[in-house]
Design a protein around this motif. Structure first.
Motif, PDB file in Angstrom:
ATOM      1  N   ARG A   1      -1.039  72.081  18.557  1.00 41.61           N
ATOM      2  CA  ARG A   1       0.201  72.807  18.298  1.00 41.61           C
ATOM      3  C   ARG A   1       0.541  72.807  16.811  1.00 41.61           C
ATOM      4  O   ARG A   1       1.018  73.807  16.269  1.00 41.61           O
ATOM      5  CB  ARG A   1       1.352  72.182  19.094  1.00 41.61           C
ATOM      6  N   TYR A   2       0.276  71.683  16.152  1.00 48.85           N
ATOM      7  CA  TYR A   2       0.590  71.605  14.730  1.00 48.85           C
ATOM      8  C   TYR A   2      -0.217  72.631  13.948  1.00 48.85           C
ATOM      9  O   TYR A   2       0.334  73.365  13.109  1.00 48.85           O
ATOM     10  CB  TYR A   2       0.317  70.199  14.204  1.00 48.85           C
ATOM     11  N   LEU A   3      -1.511  72.706  14.199  1.00 44.02           N
ATOM     12  CA  LEU A   3      -2.341  73.654  13.465  1.00 44.02           C
ATOM     13  C   LEU A   3      -1.915  75.092  13.726  1.00 44.02           C
ATOM     14  O   LEU A   3      -1.778  75.892  12.788  1.00 44.02           O
ATOM     15  CB  LEU A   3      -3.817  73.463  13.853  1.00 44.02           C
ATOM     16  N   ARG A   4      -1.709  75.430  14.960  1.00 43.21           N
ATOM     17  CA  ARG A   4      -1.433  76.826  15.306  1.00 43.21           C
ATOM     18  C   ARG A   4       0.007  77.228  14.985  1.00 43.21           C
ATOM     19  O   ARG A   4       0.249  78.307  14.433  1.00 43.21           O
ATOM     20  CB  ARG A   4      -1.723  77.049  16.801  1.00 43.21           C
ATOM     21  N   GLU A   5       0.972  76.359  15.353  1.00 43.27           N
ATOM     22  CA  GLU A   5       2.373  76.738  15.234  1.00 43.27           C
ATOM     23  C   GLU A   5       2.969  76.439  13.857  1.00 43.27           C
ATOM     24  O   GLU A   5       3.803  77.199  13.366  1.00 43.27           O
ATOM     25  CB  GLU A   5       3.200  76.032  16.308  1.00 43.27           C
TER      26      GLU A   5
ATOM     27  N   SER B   1      -1.045  60.507  15.352  1.00 42.83           N
ATOM     28  CA  SER B   1      -2.104  59.496  15.491  1.00 42.83           C
ATOM     29  C   SER B   1      -3.181  59.671  14.431  1.00 42.83           C
ATOM     30  O   SER B   1      -4.013  58.782  14.231  1.00 42.83           O
ATOM     31  CB  SER B   1      -2.733  59.572  16.884  1.00 42.83           C
ATOM     32  N   LEU B   2      -3.179  60.799  13.732  1.00 42.66           N
ATOM     33  CA  LEU B   2      -4.193  61.092  12.717  1.00 42.66           C
ATOM     34  C   LEU B   2      -3.706  60.800  11.304  1.00 42.66           C
ATOM     35  O   LEU B   2      -4.315  61.231  10.324  1.00 42.66           O
ATOM     36  CB  LEU B   2      -4.627  62.553  12.838  1.00 42.66           C
ATOM     37  N   ALA B   3      -2.609  60.073  11.197  1.00 42.99           N
ATOM     38  CA  ALA B   3      -2.109  59.677   9.879  1.00 42.99           C
ATOM     39  C   ALA B   3      -3.180  58.903   9.122  1.00 42.99           C
ATOM     40  O   ALA B   3      -3.885  58.061   9.678  1.00 42.99           O
ATOM     41  CB  ALA B   3      -0.851  58.821  10.033  1.00 42.99           C
ATOM     42  N   GLY B   4      -3.314  59.225   7.830  1.00 50.44           N
ATOM     43  CA  GLY B   4      -4.288  58.531   6.995  1.00 50.44           C
ATOM     44  C   GLY B   4      -5.707  59.033   7.141  1.00 50.44           C
ATOM     45  O   GLY B   4      -6.633  58.404   6.621  1.00 50.44           O
ATOM     46  N   LYS B   5      -5.886  60.199   7.795  1.00 48.67           N
ATOM     47  CA  LYS B   5      -7.232  60.707   8.033  1.00 48.67           C
ATOM     48  C   LYS B   5      -7.388  62.122   7.467  1.00 48.67           C
ATOM     49  O   LYS B   5      -6.429  62.753   7.046  1.00 48.67           O
ATOM     50  CB  LYS B   5      -7.544  60.675   9.528  1.00 48.67           C
ATOM     51  N   HIS B   6      -8.631  62.588   7.469  1.00 50.04           N
ATOM     52  CA  HIS B   6      -8.944  63.930   6.995  1.00 50.04           C
ATOM     53  C   HIS B   6      -9.208  64.824   8.200  1.00 50.04           C
ATOM     54  O   HIS B   6     -10.191  64.632   8.922  1.00 50.04           O
ATOM     55  CB  HIS B   6     -10.172  63.911   6.085  1.00 50.04           C
ATOM     56  N   ILE B   7      -8.329  65.788   8.423  1.00 55.93           N
ATOM     57  CA  ILE B   7      -8.452  66.702   9.545  1.00 55.93           C
ATOM     58  C   ILE B   7      -9.133  67.982   9.059  1.00 55.93           C
ATOM     59  O   ILE B   7      -8.691  68.604   8.097  1.00 55.93           O
ATOM     60  CB  ILE B   7      -7.075  67.032  10.141  1.00 55.93           C
ATOM     61  N   VAL B   8     -10.210  68.356   9.749  1.00 58.27           N
ATOM     62  CA  VAL B   8     -10.979  69.538   9.363  1.00 58.27           C
ATOM     63  C   VAL B   8     -10.898  70.569  10.484  1.00 58.27           C
ATOM     64  O   VAL B   8     -11.350  70.319  11.607  1.00 58.27           O
ATOM     65  CB  VAL B   8     -12.450  69.178   9.091  1.00 58.27           C
ATOM     66  N   SER B   9     -10.317  71.725  10.186  1.00 53.80           N
ATOM     67  CA  SER B   9     -10.316  72.831  11.138  1.00 53.80           C
ATOM     68  C   SER B   9     -11.434  73.797  10.773  1.00 53.80           C
ATOM     69  O   SER B   9     -12.033  73.707   9.694  1.00 53.80           O
ATOM     70  CB  SER B   9      -8.957  73.542  11.145  1.00 53.80           C
ATOM     71  N   VAL B  10     -11.702  74.752  11.654  1.00 53.47           N
ATOM     72  CA  VAL B  10     -12.843  75.634  11.447  1.00 53.47           C
ATOM     73  C   VAL B  10     -12.679  76.473  10.179  1.00 53.47           C
ATOM     74  O   VAL B  10     -13.673  76.874   9.547  1.00 53.47           O
ATOM     75  CB  VAL B  10     -13.050  76.524  12.694  1.00 53.47           C
ATOM     76  N   GLU B  11     -11.433  76.729   9.768  1.00 57.45           N
ATOM     77  CA  GLU B  11     -11.205  77.538   8.569  1.00 57.45           C
ATOM     78  C   GLU B  11     -11.753  76.875   7.303  1.00 57.45           C
ATOM     79  O   GLU B  11     -12.046  77.561   6.314  1.00 57.45           O
ATOM     80  CB  GLU B  11      -9.702  77.804   8.383  1.00 57.45           C
ATOM     81  N   TYR B  12     -11.903  75.561   7.314  1.00 54.03           N
ATOM     82  CA  TYR B  12     -12.335  74.812   6.129  1.00 54.03           C
ATOM     83  C   TYR B  12     -13.832  74.970   5.868  1.00 54.03           C
ATOM     84  O   TYR B  12     -14.300  74.740   4.752  1.00 54.03           O
ATOM     85  CB  TYR B  12     -11.983  73.346   6.337  1.00 54.03           C
TER      86      TYR B  12
ATOM     87  N   GLY C   1      -0.357  77.893  11.033  1.00 57.63           N
ATOM     88  CA  GLY C   1      -0.956  79.215  11.178  1.00 57.63           C
ATOM     89  C   GLY C   1      -2.469  79.210  11.205  1.00 57.63           C
ATOM     90  O   GLY C   1      -3.100  80.250  10.963  1.00 57.63           O
ATOM     91  N   LEU C   2      -3.071  78.058  11.519  1.00 59.67           N
ATOM     92  CA  LEU C   2      -4.532  77.948  11.591  1.00 59.67           C
ATOM     93  C   LEU C   2      -4.956  78.215  13.035  1.00 59.67           C
ATOM     94  O   LEU C   2      -5.163  77.288  13.827  1.00 59.67           O
ATOM     95  CB  LEU C   2      -4.981  76.565  11.112  1.00 59.67           C
ATOM     96  N   THR C   3      -5.102  79.483  13.361  1.00 60.03           N
ATOM     97  CA  THR C   3      -5.321  79.875  14.755  1.00 60.03           C
ATOM     98  C   THR C   3      -6.788  79.927  15.154  1.00 60.03           C
ATOM     99  O   THR C   3      -7.120  80.363  16.257  1.00 60.03           O
ATOM    100  CB  THR C   3      -4.682  81.243  15.018  1.00 60.03           C
ATOM    101  N   GLY C   4      -7.682  79.509  14.246  1.00 64.50           N
ATOM    102  CA  GLY C   4      -9.084  79.414  14.637  1.00 64.50           C
ATOM    103  C   GLY C   4      -9.280  78.396  15.739  1.00 64.50           C
ATOM    104  O   GLY C   4     -10.170  78.532  16.585  1.00 64.50           O
ATOM    105  N   THR C   5      -8.463  77.361  15.748  1.00 64.45           N
ATOM    106  CA  THR C   5      -8.510  76.347  16.804  1.00 64.45           C
ATOM    107  C   THR C   5      -7.835  76.916  18.045  1.00 64.45           C
ATOM    108  O   THR C   5      -6.671  77.307  18.000  1.00 64.45           O
ATOM    109  CB  THR C   5      -7.785  75.063  16.352  1.00 64.45           C
ATOM    110  N   LYS C   6      -8.577  76.962  19.158  1.00 63.97           N
ATOM    111  CA  LYS C   6      -8.095  77.638  20.360  1.00 63.97           C
ATOM    112  C   LYS C   6      -7.597  76.651  21.417  1.00 63.97           C
ATOM    113  O   LYS C   6      -8.055  75.509  21.479  1.00 63.97           O
ATOM    114  CB  LYS C   6      -9.217  78.487  20.984  1.00 63.97           C
TER     115      LYS C   6
END
Length: 498
Positions: free
Chosen positions: A23-27, A72-83, A30-35
Motif C-alpha cells: 500500500r505504501y508503494l502504490r498509494e 518492519s523495513l526500517a533501516g533497510k533498502h527497499i527495491v521496487s521494480v522501477e529501480y 505512486g510506484l504502481t509497478g508492484t502489483k
C-alpha cells in the motif's frame, strides 16, 4: 521510521502500524509497478527486494509486500521494480525476460523480475553460477497464469549471458557504497515509531511490553497480517520481535541445538544445508522463498495450525520449548505437551516462545521428513510424517512417528511406535504390525486437500518408505526443484517418484 526506497531516503512516522509495504508503494509513492494479486502472500505479484547489512555486507532477499508492514523495513533498502531500469538500460533479469518472451499479460512480471534480479545480484556477489534449481527456488513464490514457466526459467538461466553480452548494467546493488553508508547511518538510529516498536534485546522488549500491555506481538507476520488483509482487522500498536538478539540465536552447544523463535525458515535452511540435510530438504518444501525469508520457526509452532510442517519435526525429536513471560521469567514445556487442542497451546497471555532445544544425540539418529502436497512449493501438506529411529546392534530401541495434517493437533502414532520398538530393523512382520496398528489408531480428517482414506493410506505408505530407507533401499523422492527435462517434456518418469 527511516529507510531507503530505491535511491531516496524516507523519513515517515505518520503511518498506521499495519500499513503494508504494498500500500505504501502504490498509494503513497505512486510506484504502481508492484502489483496486488492475492493479498495473502501466495502469488508473488507484489514481490519486493529488500537489502540489509549483515556483518558489513549488503545482502538482498525477496518478500511479499502485501503482508509486510512497511515499518518492519526500517533501516533497510527497499527495491521496487522501477529501480532496476536506469538511463534506458534494462537489468539483466529484465532483458532476459524480454529476450525469452517471459511475459504475456504482464501482471505477474514485476514480481518474477524482482525474484530473478535478487537471484542474479546474490549470485554475482558470491561469484556463483545460476542453475535450474536456483532459478526454480527463486521463483517458487511467483505464480503465472498465462505465460508458462519454461520461458521464465530460460530467462533466469540466461541472465549472466545477458550481463556479459552487453555493456554492464550498473554496479551490483550489494556493492553500492552509497547505500551501504546510508544503512550504516540508519543502524545507529532507533527503529521505534509511536505505534510500531522494534526492540533489539530482551531488556528493550520488556520495556516495550510494560509500556504497551495491549500491544500485539509480530515476527514475520506471514500469518498474522492475513488478519489485516483478509479479515480487515486493524491493529493498534505492534511490537516486532524479529530483531531481538536473544530470540535469533541459532547454535550448537555441547549436547543441544538451540533454535531461537525469531529464526526464519531461510536462516534455518542455510544453517542445516550441510549439517542436517534431511531438515534442509523439508524446509525447501515449506511455502515459498518470499515466505521463508520472513516466516519464523516460533510463529509456525505458536500458530498451532494442524497442517504446520515444523511441529511434527520437533515432535519426532522430543524438542523442549522455552517459554518467556513478560516479566522475564521462563519455563520449559516439551513439544508433546504444548498443544491442547485445535489452535490451543500452553502459551499464557503474557508468554511467548523464546527458543527450541533439540538433542544432538537424537539429531544424529536416523530421521526422515516426508511432505505430501499437490505442488512441490508454496503449498500446504495433505499429509506430513516426521520419523526418527534409534538403532542399537540392529535393533530399534526408540521410535518416533509424528504426523501433521491428520488431526486437530500434531500427533504421534504411539501404537505403531510400540509395534516397532525392540524389533530388528529388517523385521518386515513388525513393520506390517505397525501399519495395522496405525490404521486402528489414526482417524484422519477429510477436507479439500485430501480425503481421510487417502491420508490414512499415505501415512501407512510413508512409514513403509522410511523403513525401506532405514534398511538401505534407495527410495526415489522429490526433494527439490532439479527435475529432469524428460519429466518436463513427457511426464513419463513422473510415476516413478513419490
Amino acid at each position: 521510521m527511516q529507510f531507503i526506497l530505491n535511491d531516496e531516503l524516507i523519513d515517515d512516522n505518520t503511518l498506521p502500524s499495519d500499513f503494508t509495504a504494498l500500500r505504501y508503494l502504490r498509494e503513497k509513492r505512486g510506484l504502481t509497478g508492484t502489483k496486488e494479486g492475492c493479498g495473502s502472500g501466495d502469488c508473488g505479484a507484489c514481490t519486493l527486494l529488500v537489502g540489509a547489512l549483515e556483518d558489513g555486507e549488503l545482502r538482498y532477499s525477496t518478500l511479499n509486500s502485501c503482508i509486510t508492514p512497511i515499518q518492519s523495513l526500517a533501516g533497510k533498502h527497499i527495491v521496487s521494480v522501477e529501480y532496476l531500469s536506469k538511463a534506458g538500460e534494462l537489468h539483466p533479469a529484465q532483458q532476459a525476460m524480454v529476450t525469452h518472451h517471459g511475459s504475456q499479460c504482464g501482471f505477474c512480471t514485476p514480481g518474477f523480475v524482482l525474484s530473478l534480479a535478487g537471484l542474479y545480484e546474490n549470485a554475482q556477489r558470491a561469484e556463483q553460477s545460476i542453475d535450474r534449481e536456483a532459478v526454480c527456488d527463486a521463483i517458487s513464490g511467483n505464480l503465472c497464469r498465462c505465460t508458462g514457466y519454461r520461458p521464465i526459467i530460460d530467462a533466469g538461466l540466461s541472465m549472466s549471458d545477458m550481463a556479459s553480452s552487453v555493456e554492464p548494467f550498473t554496479e551490483l546493488m550489494s556493492q553500492n557504497n552509497q547505500v551501504k553508508t546510508q544503512l550504516e547511518s540508519l543502524q545507529k538510529e532507533p527503529k521505534h515509531s509511536r505505534n510500531y516498536l522494534q526492540p533489539t534485546d530482551l531488556e528493550q522488549l520488556a520495556q516495550a511490553l510494560k509500556a504497551n500491555p495491549a500491544a500485539t506481538l509480530i515476527a514475520g507476520g506471514t500469518d498474522l497480517m492475513l488478519e489485516n488483509t483478509q479479515r480487515y482487522r486493524d491493529f493498534d500498536t505492534l511490537i516486532d520481535v524479529s530483531c531481538v538478539a536473544e530470540l535469533k540465536q541459532l547454535h550448537v552447544a555441547e549436547t543441544t541445538l538451540t533454535i531461537g523463535a525469531s529464526v526464519t525458515y531461510s536462516e534455518l535452511e542455510a544453517f542445516s544445508k550441510t549439517q542436517y540435510p534431511q531438515m534442509n530438504a523439508l524446509l525447501s518444501r515449506i511455502a515459498s522463498r518470499q515466505i521463508r525469508n520472513r516466516g519464523t520457526i516460533g510463529g509456525n509452532v505458536a500458530n498451532a495450525s494442524p497442517i504446520a510442517d515444523l511441529p511434527p519435526l520437533l515432535l519426532a525429536f522430543d524438542a523442549d520449548i522455552q517459554l518467556l513471560k513478560n516479566d522475564g521469567s521462563t519455563r520449559a514445556v516439551n513439544i508433546a505437551d504444548f498443544y491442547l487442542g485445535y489452535k490451543q497451546t500452553q502459551l499464557a497471555k503474557d508468554e511467548m516462545i523464546a527458543s527450541f532445544d533439540v538433542s544432538l544425540d537424537k539429531l544424529a539418529q536416523f530421521h526422515r521428513f516426508y511432505k505430501v502436497s499437490k505442488r512441490m512449493e508454496d503449498d500446504i501438506s495433505s499429509a506430513m510424517l516426521a520419523v526418527r529411529f534409534a538403532v542399537d546392534n540392529g535393533e530399534l530401541t526408540d521410535v518416533r512417528l509424528a504426523f501433521g495434517g491428520m488431526a486437530a493437533t500434531p500427533i504421534r502414532g504411539r501404537k505403531a511406535e510400540a509395534a516397532l520398538t525392540g524389533k530388528r530393523i529388517n523385521d518386515e512382520h513388525a513393520l506390517n504390525q505397525a501399519i495395522e496398528a496405525l490404521r486402528s489408531e489414526l482417524t484422519p480428517m477429510s477436507d479439500m486437500r485430501a480425503s481421510a482414506a487417502y491420508r490414512l493410506d499415505m501415512a501407512c505408505n510413508l512409514i513403509r518408505k522410511a523403513w525401506l530407507e532405514l534398511n538401505g533401499t534407495d527410495v526415489v523422492t522429490f526433494s527439490g526443484h532439479a527435475v529432469s527435462d524428460s519429466i518436463l517434456s513427457t511426464g513419463l518418469e513422473a510415476s516413478t517418484h513419490a
